[in-house]
Design a protein around this motif. Sequence first.
Motif, PDB file in Angstrom:
ATOM      1  N   THR A  93       0.785  -1.244   0.000  1.00  0.00           N
ATOM      2  CA  THR A  93       0.000   0.000   0.000  1.00  0.00           C
ATOM      3  C   THR A  93       0.817   1.295   0.000  1.00  0.00           C
ATOM      4  O   THR A  93       0.256   2.365  -0.238  1.00  0.00           O
ATOM      5  N   LEU A  94       2.108   1.268   0.280  1.00  0.00           N
ATOM      6  CA  LEU A  94       2.857   2.501   0.513  1.00  0.00           C
ATOM      7  C   LEU A  94       2.831   3.464  -0.671  1.00  0.00           C
ATOM      8  O   LEU A  94       2.639   4.666  -0.495  1.00  0.00           O
ATOM      9  N   HIS A  95       3.046   2.948  -1.875  1.00  0.00           N
ATOM     10  CA  HIS A  95       3.083   3.837  -3.034  1.00  0.00           C
ATOM     11  C   HIS A  95       1.699   4.397  -3.353  1.00  0.00           C
ATOM     12  O   HIS A  95       1.533   5.585  -3.631  1.00  0.00           O
ATOM     13  N   VAL A  96       0.697   3.539  -3.294  1.00  0.00           N
ATOM     14  CA  VAL A  96      -0.666   3.955  -3.632  1.00  0.00           C
ATOM     15  C   VAL A  96      -1.190   4.993  -2.640  1.00  0.00           C
ATOM     16  O   VAL A  96      -1.798   5.998  -3.029  1.00  0.00           O
ATOM     17  N   ILE A  97      -0.953   4.786  -1.361  1.00  0.00           N
ATOM     18  CA  ILE A  97      -1.507   5.681  -0.338  1.00  0.00           C
ATOM     19  C   ILE A  97      -0.708   6.978  -0.222  1.00  0.00           C
ATOM     20  O   ILE A  97      -1.277   8.062  -0.127  1.00  0.00           O
ATOM     21  N   PHE A  98       0.624   6.861  -0.267  1.00  0.00           N
ATOM     22  CA  PHE A  98       1.456   8.033   0.011  1.00  0.00           C
ATOM     23  C   PHE A  98       2.143   8.623  -1.219  1.00  0.00           C
ATOM     24  O   PHE A  98       2.760   9.687  -1.133  1.00  0.00           O
ATOM     25  N   GLY A  99       2.073   7.906  -2.357  1.00  0.00           N
ATOM     26  CA  GLY A  99       2.688   8.415  -3.570  1.00  0.00           C
ATOM     27  C   GLY A  99       4.202   8.413  -3.543  1.00  0.00           C
ATOM     28  O   GLY A  99       4.843   9.151  -4.293  1.00  0.00           O
ATOM     29  N   LEU A 100       4.793   7.599  -2.703  1.00  0.00           N
ATOM     30  CA  LEU A 100       6.249   7.537  -2.619  1.00  0.00           C
ATOM     31  C   LEU A 100       6.754   6.191  -3.117  1.00  0.00           C
ATOM     32  O   LEU A 100       5.998   5.228  -3.241  1.00  0.00           O
ATOM     33  N   HIS A 101       8.044   6.140  -3.441  1.00  0.00           N
ATOM     34  CA  HIS A 101       8.674   4.869  -3.757  1.00  0.00           C
ATOM     35  C   HIS A 101       8.976   4.171  -2.429  1.00  0.00           C
ATOM     36  O   HIS A 101       9.762   4.688  -1.618  1.00  0.00           O
ATOM     37  N   ALA A 102       8.374   3.019  -2.209  1.00  0.00           N
ATOM     38  CA  ALA A 102       8.496   2.354  -0.913  1.00  0.00           C
ATOM     39  C   ALA A 102       9.943   2.089  -0.538  1.00  0.00           C
ATOM     40  O   ALA A 102      10.298   2.118   0.650  1.00  0.00           O
ATOM     41  N   VAL A 103      10.804   1.848  -1.529  1.00  0.00           N
ATOM     42  CA  VAL A 103      12.210   1.566  -1.232  1.00  0.00           C
ATOM     43  C   VAL A 103      12.893   2.766  -0.584  1.00  0.00           C
ATOM     44  O   VAL A 103      13.885   2.608   0.137  1.00  0.00           O
ATOM     45  N   ASP A 104      12.347   3.976  -0.789  1.00  0.00           N
ATOM     46  CA  ASP A 104      12.969   5.185  -0.251  1.00  0.00           C
ATOM     47  C   ASP A 104      12.848   5.291   1.267  1.00  0.00           C
ATOM     48  O   ASP A 104      13.563   6.086   1.885  1.00  0.00           O
ATOM     49  N   ILE A 105      11.907   4.556   1.867  1.00  0.00           N
ATOM     50  CA  ILE A 105      11.799   4.588   3.328  1.00  0.00           C
ATOM     51  C   ILE A 105      12.059   3.207   3.945  1.00  0.00           C
ATOM     52  O   ILE A 105      11.632   2.920   5.056  1.00  0.00           O
ATOM     53  N   GLN A 106      12.773   2.366   3.204  1.00  0.00           N
ATOM     54  CA  GLN A 106      13.201   1.080   3.775  1.00  0.00           C
ATOM     55  C   GLN A 106      14.066   1.331   4.996  1.00  0.00           C
ATOM     56  O   GLN A 106      14.956   2.183   4.980  1.00  0.00           O
ATOM     57  N   ASP A 107      13.794   0.604   6.073  1.00  0.00           N
ATOM     58  CA  ASP A 107      14.538   0.734   7.338  1.00  0.00           C
ATOM     59  C   ASP A 107      14.507   2.154   7.880  1.00  0.00           C
ATOM     60  O   ASP A 107      15.474   2.626   8.483  1.00  0.00           O
ATOM     61  N   PHE A 187       7.882  -4.675  -6.828  1.00  0.00           N
ATOM     62  CA  PHE A 187       8.133  -4.830  -5.393  1.00  0.00           C
ATOM     63  C   PHE A 187       8.891  -3.633  -4.820  1.00  0.00           C
ATOM     64  O   PHE A 187       8.568  -3.141  -3.738  1.00  0.00           O
ATOM     65  N   LYS A 188       9.896  -3.156  -5.531  1.00  0.00           N
ATOM     66  CA  LYS A 188      10.659  -2.020  -5.024  1.00  0.00           C
ATOM     67  C   LYS A 188       9.791  -0.764  -4.938  1.00  0.00           C
ATOM     68  O   LYS A 188       9.932   0.033  -4.009  1.00  0.00           O
ATOM     69  N   LEU A 189       8.876  -0.595  -5.902  1.00  0.00           N
ATOM     70  CA  LEU A 189       7.996   0.572  -5.899  1.00  0.00           C
ATOM     71  C   LEU A 189       6.954   0.484  -4.797  1.00  0.00           C
ATOM     72  O   LEU A 189       6.760   1.442  -4.038  1.00  0.00           O
ATOM     73  N   HIS A 190       6.274  -0.654  -4.681  1.00  0.00           N
ATOM     74  CA  HIS A 190       5.126  -0.778  -3.780  1.00  0.00           C
ATOM     75  C   HIS A 190       5.478  -1.309  -2.392  1.00  0.00           C
ATOM     76  O   HIS A 190       4.833  -0.928  -1.398  1.00  0.00           O
ATOM     77  N   VAL A 191       6.458  -2.200  -2.304  1.00  0.00           N
ATOM     78  CA  VAL A 191       6.790  -2.854  -1.038  1.00  0.00           C
ATOM     79  C   VAL A 191       8.061  -2.277  -0.423  1.00  0.00           C
ATOM     80  O   VAL A 191       8.144  -2.084   0.789  1.00  0.00           O
ATOM     81  N   GLY A 192       9.050  -2.001  -1.265  1.00  0.00           N
ATOM     82  CA  GLY A 192      10.299  -1.455  -0.767  1.00  0.00           C
ATOM     83  C   GLY A 192      11.393  -2.485  -0.618  1.00  0.00           C
ATOM     84  O   GLY A 192      12.515  -2.166  -0.227  1.00  0.00           O
ATOM     85  N   LEU A 193      11.089  -3.749  -0.943  1.00  0.00           N
ATOM     86  CA  LEU A 193      12.045  -4.851  -0.846  1.00  0.00           C
ATOM     87  C   LEU A 193      11.954  -5.705  -2.099  1.00  0.00           C
ATOM     88  O   LEU A 193      10.960  -5.654  -2.823  1.00  0.00           O
TER      89      LEU A 193
END
Length: 261
Positions: A93-107, A187-193
């Motif tokens: 949900t990270l990209h859809v809800i917040f419009g960010l690349h999920a990998v950018d907030i990994q850890d 996965f990198k866009l939406h999940v971050g991993l």
Amino acid sequence: MQYFQQEATGELANWVKWFWMVESDSTEFMEQKIIPDGYPEVIFHYGDPYEINISGQWVRQALDLLAGQATRFFHLKNTGPVRMFAIKLQPWTLHVIFGLHAVDIQDQVVPLPFDDFWSSLKLMARSDHTFEQKCGDSSTLILQQSWDHVPVVQQAIERIFVAKGMLNVQELTEALDISERTLERHFKLHVGLSPKKYSRIIRHAYIFQVVNEKPDNWAQVAYQAGYYDQTHFIKNFQEFTGEDPSKYGFDDPTFANFFLK
């Protein structure tokens, strides 16, 4: 410390895994280890803030937070009485809800980006309503949003869940009729991993469920969790927790055990 948890159902489960709340009037400072569980989350503090140590230094957190996917353990400690209401989001949900690349907030655990929607949820979280009322109010507001669906990633992760992380990338790509490169990009866009890393985290999380069933020995735990030998099992456990499984306090009343069991 009191823990509350309610799993999302129906349409809501497309976006939310569960709601949770923790409250404690104790002023005792207690350090907690947080272990990767495969889910991002939004956290609203309405008690004293926490301090976080991810990279070797203790830093005071904001009161309203967005936590990305974790790949390693980190530490938290309270600075006074604890009051938290949180939404554990589905992994896609990270990209859809917040419009960010999920990998950018990994850890990373970052201040929550606010808009009218999150401001309204913040008011609900900090109200004096019961946990059940907060869950109901939050659910109603979330279901009013018009977020897009991400079927490829959702289907892939649901397959990983069913397999308890014991699924390789080739099996995923064949099941979804998609190339490995395309799956990695999603996965990198939406999940971050990567799909491989995410599967390893879910398999590790499954260990806690196996231990909760009181197996006879660690060899049995390793076998049920899909490890080809006990050495590999111990190495993987140490990677995500920093501890040997025989020394880890599975019955301790910690955040990690509350979420993983």
